[in-house]
Design a protein around this motif. Structure first.
Motif, PDB file in Angstrom:
ATOM      1  N   LEU A 182       0.826  -1.199   0.000  1.00 50.08           N
ATOM      2  CA  LEU A 182       0.000   0.000   0.000  1.00 50.08           C
ATOM      3  C   LEU A 182       0.866   1.257   0.000  1.00 50.08           C
ATOM      4  N   MET A 230      -2.229   0.377  -4.554  1.00 52.97           N
ATOM      5  CA  MET A 230      -2.231  -0.798  -3.699  1.00 52.97           C
ATOM      6  C   MET A 230      -2.172  -2.018  -4.613  1.00 52.97           C
ATOM      7  N   ARG A 251      -8.700  -3.453   3.500  1.00 53.24           N
ATOM      8  CA  ARG A 251      -7.535  -4.183   3.011  1.00 53.24           C
ATOM      9  C   ARG A 251      -7.701  -5.689   3.245  1.00 53.24           C
TER      10      ARG A 251
END
Length: 516
Positions: free
Chosen positions: A227, A277, A306
């Motif tokens: 990320l 990401m 996430r």
């Protein structure tokens, strides 16, 4: 001669997997991104040995007042025992977040924490909780179930990849999501894409291996995602610089906060992207590809989001693997049926060569050949398009000298055997099945040359641009389509075809032994 868009598994003459890019120690940078705080603890007392210098801004206390102190001084009573339990029970690669409150004389702050046990010390990542009501467990669970259903309904793996890109974009809110598949030389091809209308279209483009060099690929086996909330961040150091236990830079391989090489931030800028990401697609312990997410402005997905994306990447890998297995199985069944027909014909023919090359079913059908030759006991038989007799004799001599063991296959024979350039139109692809290599007894299968077009995202020969000092380098600044025609290659050999060739070889050797 045929002309096709190049398949994913084509082998190119030039290798773009840069040794220079692949040698940079990305895990020993001693820098982290500032959207979190990194602690390094000793294992005996959970004493804070190192801390990222942005801790003062997060905790309103000088870093010097934190260093050397036990973690117990800053967390609620009883929490240390819970942390020790997590350390003892947790595999470092299973990054399970939990809530952790740190209290200093100045304030109390709630974090989402992740513990990363290492052989000699412990890493602890801290990030502020930033989830929204839309990211509750039940809501994310429902969305993941829905995505899973859609992926299961897709018939081909290309459809699976496209559905995944579209649904991950909806789930995450990123402006662009791409599913990126690696070829045998680690170049990446965009096989699925969903994007905002004003963003560049990369669907079907191939990106050189130097874009994701070896050490970056290796790190995807230790991190569930990578990320970068904003490429405009200022990296922060670990203090002290040297790990007191190892007397080296702290290994940040497993840290999601690890800072990114400046060249990669330049790369994002050239792509007109601020946040990114990426998540690995791992199949059978191999890195099949990546899910690459881009955003035009800064974006910091919550831990909950996430985690949801991580689950989807695993589900995507399973579905891609399932579709590929279904396709492979169908081909194996088809080849097995042809093999049975060929064996029936072989056993009823005057000799095995005629049985392979003549009749209703031939070896050309089994291995998708444009031509074939059988050299046995000084005799030569051919079918379809093949090199001439002298060229075959020279080729057999080369095979006898250089390829004495096992089946040899190549989709670019002129690269291995330059003399074949003269007949590349009929034999750019070769599979050589040895019956008695020492005597020059081979079955040869040929595939014609297919001119194949590679559509690159920018000129791969300019992927890395060096400065005059020979040390500093920059990524390319253009991703416009660059077309490259690959010559002297055939369609690739499939694993099922080489497997069918091995089965055929065993059957023929057995028959020849019985006929003695």
């Amino acid at each position: 001669m045929d002309t096709n868009s190049a398949p994913v598994n084509i082998i190119t003459e030039k290798n773009y997997d840069s040794e220079m890019c692949g040698s940079i120690p990305l895990h020993l940078v001693n820098l982290v991104q500032p959207h979190g705080v990194l602690l390094v603890l000793d294992k005996a007392e959970l004493r804070i040995l190192q801390i990222s210098e942005n801790a003062e801004a997060w905790l309103s206390i000088p870093v010097d007042d934190i260093l050397g102190q036990p973690l117990a001084h800053f967390v609620p009573e009883g929490k240390v025992e819970e942390i020790i339990s997590k350390i003892n029970q947790q595999d470092s690669q299973e990054k399970i977040p939990f809530s952790l409150t740190l209290t200093t004389p100045a304030q109390q702050k709630n974090f989402t924490a992740v513990i990363l046990p290492q052989p000699e010390y412990i890493l602890v990542e801290l990030e502020a909780s930033n989830s929204s009501p839309d990211e509750s467990f039940i809501n994310l669970y429902q969305q993941i179930k829905y995505i899973t259903t859609l992926l299961k309904q897709a018939k081909e793996y290309e459809q699976v990849a496209q559905v995944a890109a579209e649904e991950i974009k909806k789930l995450s809110g990123f402006d662009k999501v791409m599913v990126y598949q690696f070829d045998p030389q680690w170049n990446g091809i965009v096989v699925g894409q969903a994007k905002e209308p004003d963003m560049d279209d990369y669907m079907g483009l191939r990106f050189p291996a130097s874009d994701v060099p070896k050490q970056a690929r290796d790190l995807y086996f230790r991190n569930p995602y990578r990320l970068i909330p904003t490429r405009n961040y200022k990296p922060v150091r670990l203090i002290p610089i040297i790990n007191p236990i190892t007397q080296r830079f702290t290994d940040l391989s497993e840290s999601s906060l690890r800072s990114v090489a400046h060249v990669h931030l330049e790369y994002l800028a050239n792509m007109k992207v601020t946040a990114s990401m990426s998540l690995p697609i791992i199949i059978d312990n191999n890195l099949w590809g990546l899910i690459s997410c881009h955003h035009k402005t800064a974006k910091h997905p919550s831990y909950e989001m996430r985690a949801a994306m991580e689950l989807v990447s695993g589900i995507l890998a399973t579905q891609i693997d399932a579709r590929q297995n279904e396709k492979d199985m169908a081909l194996r069944v088809q080849l097995r049926n042809i093999h049975v027909q060929l064996m029936e014909q072989l056993y009823t023919s005057p000799n095995f060569a005629e049985g392979l090359l003549e009749g209703k079913t031939t070896i050309l059908d089994l291995l998708s050949l444009s031509g074939a030759a059988v050299a046995f006991e000084g005799n030569l038989w051919t079918a379809g398009k093949t090199p001439d007799a002298k060229q075959l004799k020279d080729l057999l001599s080369w095979l006898r000298r250089t390829k004495p063991q096992g089946i040899y296959s190549t989709s670019s024979l002129p690269f291995d055997y330059p003399h074949s350039q003269a007949y590349k139109d009929v034999a750019s692809g070769l599979i050589a099945i040895p019956l008695n290599a020492e005597q020059g007894d081979f079955i040869l299968g040929f595939k014609s040359e297919v001119l194949q077009t590679l559509n690159w995202g920018g000129n791969p020969d300019n992927a890395i641009q060096m400065e005059p000092d020979g040390k500093t380098y920059h990524p390319r600044n253009s991703f416009q389509i660059y077309k490259q025609t690959v010559m002297s290659t055939s369609s690739p050999w499939l694993q099922e075809e080489t497997g069918a060739a091995e089965t055929l070889r065993n059957a023929i050797v057995e028959k020849l032994f019985k006929d003695q």
